[in-house]
Design a protein around this motif. Structure first.
Motif, PDB file in Angstrom:
ATOM      1  N   MET A   1       0.348  -1.403  -0.002  1.00 48.79           N
ATOM      2  CA  MET A   1      -0.109   0.156  -0.370  1.00 48.79           C
ATOM      3  C   MET A   1       0.917   1.122   0.029  1.00 48.79           C
ATOM      4  O   MET A   1       2.064   1.069   0.379  1.00 48.79           O
ATOM      5  CB  MET A   1      -0.641   0.343   1.566  1.00 48.79           C
ATOM      6  N   HIS A   2       0.411   2.221  -0.346  1.00 47.82           N
ATOM      7  CA  HIS A   2       0.882   3.500  -0.098  1.00 47.82           C
ATOM      8  C   HIS A   2       2.007   4.208   0.977  1.00 47.82           C
ATOM      9  O   HIS A   2       0.838   3.475   2.084  1.00 47.82           O
ATOM     10  CB  HIS A   2      -0.064   4.693  -0.345  1.00 47.82           C
ATOM     11  N   PHE A   7      -2.377   9.012   4.109  1.00 48.58           N
ATOM     12  CA  PHE A   7      -3.271   8.018   2.536  1.00 48.58           C
ATOM     13  C   PHE A   7      -4.285   7.068   3.296  1.00 48.58           C
ATOM     14  O   PHE A   7      -5.010   6.343   2.447  1.00 48.58           O
ATOM     15  CB  PHE A   7      -3.254   8.061   1.428  1.00 48.58           C
ATOM     16  N   ARG A   8      -4.019   6.744   4.535  1.00 51.85           N
ATOM     17  CA  ARG A   8      -4.367   5.491   5.539  1.00 51.85           C
ATOM     18  C   ARG A   8      -5.875   5.835   5.780  1.00 51.85           C
ATOM     19  O   ARG A   8      -6.114   6.899   6.448  1.00 51.85           O
ATOM     20  CB  ARG A   8      -3.434   5.149   6.642  1.00 51.85           C
ATOM     21  N   HIS A   9      -6.774   5.131   6.024  1.00 52.94           N
ATOM     22  CA  HIS A   9      -8.047   4.733   6.667  1.00 52.94           C
ATOM     23  C   HIS A   9      -8.419   3.845   7.582  1.00 52.94           C
ATOM     24  O   HIS A   9      -7.963   2.582   6.965  1.00 52.94           O
ATOM     25  CB  HIS A   9      -9.477   5.105   6.278  1.00 52.94           C
ATOM     26  N   ASP A  77     -10.725   5.672  -8.752  1.00 55.94           N
ATOM     27  CA  ASP A  77      -9.573   5.802  -9.117  1.00 55.94           C
ATOM     28  C   ASP A  77     -10.070   6.959 -10.282  1.00 55.94           C
ATOM     29  O   ASP A  77     -10.600   6.887 -11.115  1.00 55.94           O
ATOM     30  CB  ASP A  77      -8.173   4.908  -9.675  1.00 55.94           C
ATOM     31  N   ASN A  95      -5.306   9.670  -8.261  1.00 57.42           N
ATOM     32  CA  ASN A  95      -5.737   9.015  -6.957  1.00 57.42           C
ATOM     33  C   ASN A  95      -6.521   7.554  -7.057  1.00 57.42           C
ATOM     34  O   ASN A  95      -7.300   8.213  -7.967  1.00 57.42           O
ATOM     35  CB  ASN A  95      -7.275  10.635  -6.811  1.00 57.42           C
ATOM     36  N   ARG A 162      -5.207  -3.141   5.476  1.00 57.01           N
ATOM     37  CA  ARG A 162      -4.431  -2.231   5.150  1.00 57.01           C
ATOM     38  C   ARG A 162      -5.436  -1.486   4.233  1.00 57.01           C
ATOM     39  O   ARG A 162      -6.059  -2.331   3.074  1.00 57.01           O
ATOM     40  CB  ARG A 162      -2.854  -2.637   4.631  1.00 57.01           C
ATOM     41  N   SER A 163      -5.129   0.049   3.769  1.00 63.47           N
ATOM     42  CA  SER A 163      -5.978   0.843   2.821  1.00 63.47           C
ATOM     43  C   SER A 163      -5.275   2.122   2.414  1.00 63.47           C
ATOM     44  O   SER A 163      -3.871   2.945   2.668  1.00 63.47           O
ATOM     45  CB  SER A 163      -7.243   1.213   3.634  1.00 63.47           C
ATOM     46  N   THR A 164      -5.534   2.270   1.572  1.00 65.15           N
ATOM     47  CA  THR A 164      -4.579   3.890   0.886  1.00 65.15           C
ATOM     48  C   THR A 164      -6.209   4.157   0.257  1.00 65.15           C
ATOM     49  O   THR A 164      -7.559   3.909  -0.692  1.00 65.15           O
ATOM     50  CB  THR A 164      -4.390   3.760  -0.178  1.00 65.15           C
ATOM     51  N   LYS A 166      -5.840   7.912  -1.274  1.00 69.76           N
ATOM     52  CA  LYS A 166      -5.423   8.646  -2.053  1.00 69.76           C
ATOM     53  C   LYS A 166      -6.085   9.786  -2.279  1.00 69.76           C
ATOM     54  O   LYS A 166      -6.528   9.785  -3.620  1.00 69.76           O
ATOM     55  CB  LYS A 166      -4.203   7.897  -3.263  1.00 69.76           C
TER      56      LYS A 166
END
Length: 200
Positions: A1-2, A7-9, A77, A95, A162-164, A166
């Motif tokens: 992930m980034h 950018f995480r949630h 995206d 994004n 895990r999340s992004t 962006k």
């Protein structure tokens, strides 16, 4: 992930909602035959697991039971043009929204697989044909038995989320507003809406 923490949630309800809304993703596994990926409908159970099914002939099917796998769901995206920034002396970016779910996989029983198929079809039929949804009982029993014999159900117990998200969090509020407007104009309103609702 980034790698950028901004950018995480970590809102699990939001991540589960994204999986439910998209309903489709990828399952990755390193097998003795090499790395493999399957593109599959995904069902979040709401209690930390995701379910899916594969053809018996899929390259992952014989390796998944008991394995540690990775599932990925991609949300909206879009390309972000520097012309949308006040200072255009910057570079383009992209994004996007994505969720990774890692965990141990187990093979489902035939009864569990049948329940998965009923739930997935009912959920999506309600979206596309709410007045007269297709149901599994329309398939003759012999045909259904043959079709189910060709697939295998799996459940991934998610151990790590895990999340992004962006969404231009690294830009000013003014630039974010311009980017959101540009995304709407260029055909990406869902991403623009996420920018407006999730970024303070």
């Amino acid at each position: 992930m980034h790698p950028a923490a901004s950018f995480r949630h970590d809102d699990r309800a939001l991540l589960e909602a994204l999986v439910a809304e998209v309903g489709f993703g990828m399952v990755f596994l390193t097998t003795p035959d090499g790395p493999r990926v399957a593109h599959v409908p995904l069902l979040s159970t709401g209690d930390g697991a995701i379910q899916f099914h594969l053809s018996r002939g899929n390259a992952l099917t014989r390796w998944l039971d008991g394995a540690q796998a990775l599932a990925v769901v991609n949300g909206p995206d879009a390309y972000v043009s520097p012309v949308w920034y006040e200072d255009q002396g910057q570079v383009p970016t992209w994004n996007y929204v994505a969720v990774e779910m890692e965990g141990r996989v187990r093979r489902m029983s035939e009864e569990g697989l049948h329940g998965l198929l009923e739930t997935v079809s009912a959920r999506h039929e309600a979206r596309v044909n709410p007045s007269a949804p297709w149901t599994m009982d329309k398939v003759p029993p012999a045909s259904m038995a043959r079709l189910m014999g060709g697939i295998v159900g799996f459940e991934l117990e998610v151990e790590v989320w895990r999340s992004t998200f962006k969404l231009s969090q690294n830009k000013s509020a003014e630039d974010r507003a311009r980017v959101a407007a540009g995304l709407v104009d260029s055909g990406a309103p869902a991403l623009a809406e996420l920018m407006r609702t999730l970024v303070p």
